[in-house]
Design a protein around this motif. Structure first.
Motif, PDB file in Angstrom:
ATOM      1  N   LEU A   1       2.744   0.864  -6.830  1.00 44.86           N
ATOM      2  CA  LEU A   1       1.565   0.699  -5.983  1.00 44.86           C
ATOM      3  C   LEU A   1       1.724   1.538  -4.729  1.00 44.86           C
ATOM      4  CD1 LEU A   1      -1.075  -0.916  -5.179  1.00 44.86           C
ATOM      5  CD2 LEU A   1       0.465  -2.576  -4.123  1.00 44.86           C
ATOM      6  N   SER A   2       0.717   2.352  -4.433  1.00 43.60           N
ATOM      7  CA  SER A   2       0.733   3.130  -3.194  1.00 43.60           C
ATOM      8  C   SER A   2      -0.592   2.920  -2.460  1.00 43.60           C
ATOM      9  CB  SER A   2       0.946   4.622  -3.491  1.00 43.60           C
ATOM     10  OG  SER A   2      -0.095   5.135  -4.310  1.00 43.60           O
ATOM     11  N   TRP A   3      -0.498   2.941  -1.133  1.00 44.25           N
ATOM     12  CA  TRP A   3      -1.647   2.679  -0.266  1.00 44.25           C
ATOM     13  C   TRP A   3      -2.117   3.975   0.384  1.00 44.25           C
ATOM     14  CZ3 TRP A   3      -3.285  -2.511   0.856  1.00 44.25           C
ATOM     15  CH2 TRP A   3      -2.490  -3.504   0.279  1.00 44.25           C
TER      16      TRP A   3
ATOM     17  N   SER B   1      -3.535   3.119  -5.228  1.00 46.39           N
ATOM     18  CA  SER B   1      -3.256   3.635  -6.568  1.00 46.39           C
ATOM     19  C   SER B   1      -2.254   2.671  -7.195  1.00 46.39           C
ATOM     20  CB  SER B   1      -2.666   5.048  -6.479  1.00 46.39           C
ATOM     21  OG  SER B   1      -2.219   5.480  -7.752  1.00 46.39           O
ATOM     22  N   ILE B   2      -2.595   2.117  -8.361  1.00 46.05           N
ATOM     23  CA  ILE B   2      -1.797   1.045  -8.931  1.00 46.05           C
ATOM     24  C   ILE B   2      -1.538   1.278 -10.419  1.00 46.05           C
ATOM     25  CG2 ILE B   2      -3.854  -0.360  -9.387  1.00 46.05           C
ATOM     26  CD1 ILE B   2      -2.173  -2.847  -8.739  1.00 46.05           C
TER      27      ILE B   2
ATOM     28  N   LYS C   1       5.909  -3.508   4.285  1.00 44.59           N
ATOM     29  CA  LYS C   1       7.218  -3.184   3.734  1.00 44.59           C
ATOM     30  C   LYS C   1       7.499  -4.107   2.556  1.00 44.59           C
ATOM     31  CE  LYS C   1      12.073  -2.597   5.056  1.00 44.59           C
ATOM     32  NZ  LYS C   1      13.067  -2.737   6.163  1.00 44.59           N
ATOM     33  N   GLY C   2       7.962  -3.521   1.458  1.00 46.68           N
ATOM     34  CA  GLY C   2       8.335  -4.341   0.308  1.00 46.68           C
ATOM     35  C   GLY C   2       7.204  -4.485  -0.694  1.00 46.68           C
ATOM     36  N   GLU C   3       7.235  -5.590  -1.420  1.00 38.71           N
ATOM     37  CA  GLU C   3       6.325  -5.796  -2.529  1.00 38.71           C
ATOM     38  C   GLU C   3       4.964  -6.314  -2.067  1.00 38.71           C
ATOM     39  OE1 GLU C   3       8.323  -8.533  -5.054  1.00 38.71           O
ATOM     40  OE2 GLU C   3       9.791  -7.074  -5.788  1.00 38.71           O
ATOM     41  N   SER C   4       3.969  -6.096  -2.935  1.00 34.37           N
ATOM     42  CA  SER C   4       2.637  -6.662  -2.751  1.00 34.37           C
ATOM     43  C   SER C   4       2.251  -7.370  -4.050  1.00 34.37           C
ATOM     44  CB  SER C   4       1.610  -5.577  -2.423  1.00 34.37           C
ATOM     45  OG  SER C   4       1.964  -4.873  -1.248  1.00 34.37           O
ATOM     46  N   ASP C   5       1.613  -8.514  -3.935  1.00 33.00           N
ATOM     47  CA  ASP C   5       1.235  -9.300  -5.109  1.00 33.00           C
ATOM     48  C   ASP C   5      -0.224  -9.045  -5.468  1.00 33.00           C
ATOM     49  OD1 ASP C   5       3.726 -10.375  -5.260  1.00 33.00           O
ATOM     50  OD2 ASP C   5       3.208 -12.286  -4.335  1.00 33.00           O
TER      51      ASP C   5
END
Length: 287
Positions: free
Chosen positions: A121-123, A131-132, A159-163
């Motif tokens: 995943l990028s923001w 983009s996922i 920072k880190g993961e996203s759900d």
């Protein structure tokens, strides 16, 4: 300090279908891994990878990172279950409830949340898109909406993961932000807060934060639910489903607003906050 920011995704129908297929695939894989872990009595992340990693990719067509996240989700779920067992939260040893919980593997809902790291995943903050990775390939330019404060926090501290979360027909990303710790200073006295029902909170300076409005909403919603359940029609069931979290959201917003007012007043006066807890037989204890 950890903070989570929830943003709403605005996928096209094709993107939404890809996200739905992805959640279903990863949760089907998680249920399969959970069954394997339960049957083999293997619950450590490293050990479970040796049993399941290759098979997940072959069975469900998941990418390497997604497969690893599935295994970690399963081990985290069992870690929580075992902690509850140790603490007696699912019944005493030998109880019917405890035996029932231990006899079956954990099952994951088809729409259960799934974590994504920066490889999946990028923001794009300026464009307000992400983009996922999906089982249909990489989905680019998935739009999201957020407030100005949320965008600022995400850009500076994410920072880190996203759900990835699907709830009530809507898609969300819950991102973890790592904020710098606020310097701790010695308070100039304490602002006592007494929690209640008629008044949600009362401070020792005489300020009452009434729960009258919240109780009225709860009473109104309870009567509405009773009428809709009595009708038991398709339209009544749709309305019940639509409103099922509305009261909880309103209560959470009310409590959050009151808490912010108390914190703002304590900050303005340089005071700490002490909760007054009524304990039967001991009077009032301040913590």
């Amino acid at each position: 300090m950890k903070l989570v920011v929830r943003v709403k995704l605005l996928p096209t129908p094709e993107q939404a279908a890809a996200l739905e297929a992805t959640l279903r695939a990863v949760n089907d894989a998680a249920t399969w891994v959970s069954t394997l872990a339960h049957d083999q009595r293997v619950f450590r992340d490293y050990d479970l990878r040796k049993h399941a990693y290759g098979q997940i990719k072959d069975r469900y067509g998941l990418a390497a990172q997604a497969a690893q996240h599935v295994i970690k989700k399963v081990t985290d779920a069992y870690a929580t279950l075992h902690a509850n067992l140790r603490n007696g939260n699912v019944g005493k040893p030998g109880s019917a409830r405890r035996e029932r919980v231990q006899a079956k593997p954990i099952v994951f809902r088809p729409s259960a949340a799934q974590p994504f790291d920066d490889r999946c995943l990028s923001w794009q903050m300026d464009a307000r898109t992400v983009s996922i990775w999906t089982t249909w390939g990489r989905m680019k330019s998935v739009a999201f909406t957020a407030s100005a404060d949320q965008l600022k926090t995400l850009a500076a501290y994410r920072k880190g993961e996203s759900d990835l979360v699907y709830r009530d027909g809507m898609w969300f990303l819950i991102a973890t932000c790592d904020l710098p710790d606020v310097p701790v200073t010695d308070p100039d006295g304490f602002l006592g807060v007494d929690l209640g029902i008629a008044d949600i909170a009362t401070t020792d300076d005489g300020t009452h934060h009434s729960g009258k409005g919240l109780n009225a909403v709860r009473h109104r919603d309870r009567e509405l639910r009773r009428r809709l359940q009595r009708k038991n029609t398709k339209s009544a069931k749709r309305l019940l489903k639509k409103r099922r979290r509305k009261e909880a959201r309103f209560a959470a917003d009310t409590n959050h607003t009151i808490a912010k007012r108390i914190v703002t007043e304590a900050t303005r006066t340089g005071q700490g906050i002490a909760l007054e807890v009524h304990v039967q037989g001991d009077g009032v204890r301040v913590i």
